[in-house]
Each structure stands twice: as structure tokens, then as C-alpha cells.
Design a protein around this motif. Structure first.
Motif, PDB file in Angstrom:
ATOM      1  N   ILE A  43       0.430 -14.615  -1.940  1.00  0.00           N
ATOM      2  CA  ILE A  43      -0.720 -14.512  -1.034  1.00  0.00           C
ATOM      3  C   ILE A  43      -1.008 -13.029  -0.795  1.00  0.00           C
ATOM      4  CG2 ILE A  43      -1.616 -15.076   1.272  1.00  0.00           C
ATOM      5  CD1 ILE A  43      -1.112 -17.582  -0.461  1.00  0.00           C
ATOM      6  N   HIS A  44      -2.203 -12.579  -1.167  1.00  0.00           N
ATOM      7  CA  HIS A  44      -2.586 -11.163  -1.010  1.00  0.00           C
ATOM      8  C   HIS A  44      -3.363 -10.993   0.291  1.00  0.00           C
ATOM      9  CE1 HIS A  44      -3.581  -7.114  -2.617  1.00  0.00           C
ATOM     10  NE2 HIS A  44      -4.774  -7.296  -2.060  1.00  0.00           N
ATOM     11  N   VAL A  45      -2.879 -10.069   1.121  1.00  0.00           N
ATOM     12  CA  VAL A  45      -3.462  -9.864   2.460  1.00  0.00           C
ATOM     13  C   VAL A  45      -3.988  -8.436   2.555  1.00  0.00           C
ATOM     14  CG1 VAL A  45      -3.006  -9.963   4.939  1.00  0.00           C
ATOM     15  CG2 VAL A  45      -1.761 -11.499   3.401  1.00  0.00           C
ATOM     16  N   ASP A  46      -5.275  -8.287   2.809  1.00  0.00           N
ATOM     17  CA  ASP A  46      -5.916  -6.975   2.854  1.00  0.00           C
ATOM     18  C   ASP A  46      -6.037  -6.486   4.290  1.00  0.00           C
ATOM     19  OD1 ASP A  46      -6.613  -6.357   0.080  1.00  0.00           O
ATOM     20  OD2 ASP A  46      -7.750  -8.218   0.207  1.00  0.00           O
ATOM     21  N   VAL A  47      -5.358  -5.379   4.583  1.00  0.00           N
ATOM     22  CA  VAL A  47      -5.400  -4.800   5.927  1.00  0.00           C
ATOM     23  C   VAL A  47      -6.246  -3.532   5.885  1.00  0.00           C
ATOM     24  CG1 VAL A  47      -4.012  -3.795   7.782  1.00  0.00           C
ATOM     25  CG2 VAL A  47      -3.128  -5.751   6.476  1.00  0.00           C
ATOM     26  N   VAL A  76       1.107  -7.525   1.114  1.00  0.00           N
ATOM     27  CA  VAL A  76       0.224  -6.908   2.109  1.00  0.00           C
ATOM     28  C   VAL A  76      -0.241  -5.533   1.615  1.00  0.00           C
ATOM     29  CG1 VAL A  76       0.039  -6.118   4.502  1.00  0.00           C
ATOM     30  CG2 VAL A  76       1.312  -8.221   3.966  1.00  0.00           C
ATOM     31  N   HIS A  77      -1.543  -5.417   1.442  1.00  0.00           N
ATOM     32  CA  HIS A  77      -2.199  -4.222   0.895  1.00  0.00           C
ATOM     33  C   HIS A  77      -2.743  -3.419   2.071  1.00  0.00           C
ATOM     34  CE1 HIS A  77      -5.882  -2.755  -1.722  1.00  0.00           C
ATOM     35  NE2 HIS A  77      -5.084  -1.766  -1.365  1.00  0.00           N
ATOM     36  N   LEU A  78      -2.069  -2.309   2.361  1.00  0.00           N
ATOM     37  CA  LEU A  78      -2.419  -1.520   3.549  1.00  0.00           C
ATOM     38  C   LEU A  78      -3.460  -0.460   3.199  1.00  0.00           C
ATOM     39  CD1 LEU A  78       1.144  -1.002   5.116  1.00  0.00           C
ATOM     40  CD2 LEU A  78      -0.623  -2.638   5.834  1.00  0.00           C
ATOM     41  N   MET A  79      -4.696  -0.735   3.550  1.00  0.00           N
ATOM     42  CA  MET A  79      -5.778   0.255   3.394  1.00  0.00           C
ATOM     43  C   MET A  79      -5.959   0.924   4.738  1.00  0.00           C
ATOM     44  SD  MET A  79      -8.225  -2.100   1.007  1.00  0.00           S
ATOM     45  CE  MET A  79      -7.370  -3.599   1.495  1.00  0.00           C
ATOM     46  N   ILE A  80      -4.902   1.677   5.118  1.00  0.00           N
ATOM     47  CA  ILE A  80      -4.887   2.313   6.437  1.00  0.00           C
ATOM     48  C   ILE A  80      -4.394   3.754   6.298  1.00  0.00           C
ATOM     49  CG2 ILE A  80      -4.471   0.061   7.534  1.00  0.00           C
ATOM     50  CD1 ILE A  80      -1.623   0.851   8.128  1.00  0.00           C
ATOM     51  N   VAL A 185      -3.828  -5.522 -10.349  1.00  0.00           N
ATOM     52  CA  VAL A 185      -5.215  -5.040 -10.309  1.00  0.00           C
ATOM     53  C   VAL A 185      -5.974  -5.807  -9.233  1.00  0.00           C
ATOM     54  CG1 VAL A 185      -5.397  -4.211 -12.686  1.00  0.00           C
ATOM     55  CG2 VAL A 185      -5.796  -6.630 -12.189  1.00  0.00           C
ATOM     56  N   ASP A 186      -6.948  -5.146  -8.633  1.00  0.00           N
ATOM     57  CA  ASP A 186      -7.602  -5.693  -7.435  1.00  0.00           C
ATOM     58  C   ASP A 186      -9.055  -5.231  -7.381  1.00  0.00           C
ATOM     59  OD1 ASP A 186      -8.240  -6.558  -4.876  1.00  0.00           O
ATOM     60  OD2 ASP A 186      -6.688  -5.392  -3.856  1.00  0.00           O
ATOM     61  N   GLY A 187      -9.960  -6.205  -7.399  1.00  0.00           N
ATOM     62  CA  GLY A 187     -11.375  -5.909  -7.238  1.00  0.00           C
ATOM     63  C   GLY A 187     -12.219  -6.443  -8.381  1.00  0.00           C
TER      64      GLY A 187
END
Ligand code: DX5
Ligand code: ZN
Length: 228
Positions: A43-47, A76-80, A185-187
Motif C-alpha cells: 500500500i503506497h501512502v503519499d504524505v 510511506v512516501h514523504l514529500m515533506i 517508479v511513481d507517476g
């Protein structure tokens, strides 16, 4: 709960990680159970914090609530901007894999080591404009490399084919390192774009829109991404 770091999963198999950014936020638990039943591996979670990227999504309390919806690993993908301040909180909320961005202004090596000490697998992500060589100092600390194939911040954007040489280059770097590092890869990943990223050397496909909004249903969409 015991951690399920992505180091437990093989790096030589195609793994599908649906991004819940495209799920129904009013019914996240239900959508996560459905996507697990449909054959998701992760499960991929975008923060997103509204600072590192121009969008705000969800944080630790939501992850804690949805953790019980599935036994799959939570990636968990932290875009922070300051991930080091928060990795402990995200690990406590239930993250199994924590990925930070190489573009953040902090001691990346220190944060990656902290993620490992928390029992999570550690990942580093690159924006489309960031060169593969930015990874070199950290290869020994990485369990996963996440190549953004869109500018991070929003789901539903078009895949950028100019990222394919970078995926190839990173595949070479991983193979030369001799370490078991996932290449994610993502997007804009869908039935049309997945074959090219897999051919370039990716083994883990993040897919939001193409799975959760699939007219043919989530199970068929996941099978197609795997090339089945
Ligand atoms: C974008 C996120 C992605 C996003 C992918 O910043 O990191 O995970 O949800 O969405 P799709 O698959 O719709 O491009
Ligand atoms: Zn993501």
C-alpha cells in the motif's frame, strides 16, 4: 505491530503498490481492503506538507487509522521538507517503508540511518529534475530508490518518458552495488507506460489513478501492470 520492511520482498519480481491518493478518502479502509483483495503487493501512502510540494494530503493519524485495514506493507512516501523530524512518528503510526526526498535540506544519511533503526526499510526519491548521481553517497544505506516520473504533488499527471534513461542508469548503479535495492517508479504508471519502465529496470510500480479508477476493475488493472 511487527514491521514488514520491503526488504522482505524479492527485488526480482514485479511488485504493484497502489497509491491511496486516488482512493475514496471518505472510505479509505474499504478501498484498501478492496485493493488488497484485488492483488496489490504493497500500500503506497503519499504524505504532502504543502511546502516541499504544493499540496497537502494526510499525516500520521490517518496512517494509524488505516494501518489495521490491511496486512500488506505500508510504503510511506514523504514529500515533506523536514522528514528527519517526523520519521519516528510515521514509524509509530505504522509505516513499514519510509522514503524521503534527496532534495531536502537536512542530513540525508542521518535520516536514512534513523529509519533503519526504527525497523523500517529506507528509501530515497528523486524529483524529475534531479540527477541519478545524487544517490551515490547514500547507496549503502538504501533499500529502495523511488524515481518520480511526474513532478511530485498530484495524482493523475502524465508520465514523463524522458525519465527512462535515468531509470536505466539507476538500474546499473543498483546492479553494480550488489545490494538488493528495490527500484520503484511513481507517476502516470498505467498499462501503456508500465512496459517501458519495467524494461528500463524498475521492479516496483506505484499506480494511483490507473488502479483505483480502472474501468475494468482493480484486479484486472493490477494483473495488466504485472504483464499477466
Ligand atoms: C504524486 C504521488 C503519486 C501519485 C501517483 O506526487 O507521489 O504516488 O499518487 O498517482 P498516479 O498514479 O495517478 O499518477
Ligand atoms: Zn508517491
Amino acid at each position: 505491530m511487527d514491521k514488514k520492511p520491503l526488504t522482505l520482498l524479492p527485488t526480482d519480481r514485479i511488485l504493484v503498490a497502489p497509491s491511496i491518493l486516488a482512493a475514496d478518502f471518505a472510505d479509505l479502509g474499504h478501498d484498501i481492503r478492496r485493493v488488497e483483495a484485488a492483488g496489490a503487493d504493497i500500500i503506497h501512502v503519499d504524505v504532502m506538507d504543502g511546502h516541499f510540494v504544493p499540496n497537502i494530503s494526510l499525516g500520521p493519524p490517518v496512517i494509524q487509522s488505516i494501518r489495521k485495514s490491511s496486512a500488506l506493507p505500508y510504503d510511506v512516501h514523504l514529500m515533506i521538507s523536514e522528514p528527519g523530524r517526523y520519521v519516528e512518528t510515521f514509524a509509530a503510526a505504522g509505516a513499514d517503508q519510509l522514503t524521503i526526498h534527496v532534495e531536502v535540506d537536512e542530513d540525508i544519511g542521518q535520516t536514512l540511518a534513523a529509519i533503519g533503526r526504527l525497523g523500517c526499510s529506507a528509501g530515497l526519491s528523486l524529483r524529475p529534475g534531479t540527477d541519478a548521481e545524487a544517490l551515490v553517497p547514500y547507496l549503502d544505506l538504501l533499500d529502495l530508490i523511488l524515481v518520480m516520473t511526474v513532478e511530485p504533488g498530484f495524482g493523475g499527471q502524465a508520465f514523463r518518458p524522458e525519465m527512462l534513461p535515468k531509470i536505466r542508469r539507476i538500474r546499473q548503479m543498483i546492479d553494480q552495488s550488489g545490494r538488493a535495492i528495490h527500484l520503484e517508479v511513481d507517476g502516470g504508471i498505467d498499462a501503456r507506460t508500465a512496459p517501458a519502465v519495467l524494461e528500463a529496470g524498475a521492479n516496483m510500480l506505484v499506480a494511483g489513478t490507473s488502479v483505483f479508477k480502472a474501468p475494468e476493475g482493480m484486479a484486472a488493472a493490477i494483473r495488466t501492470l504485472r504483464g499477466e
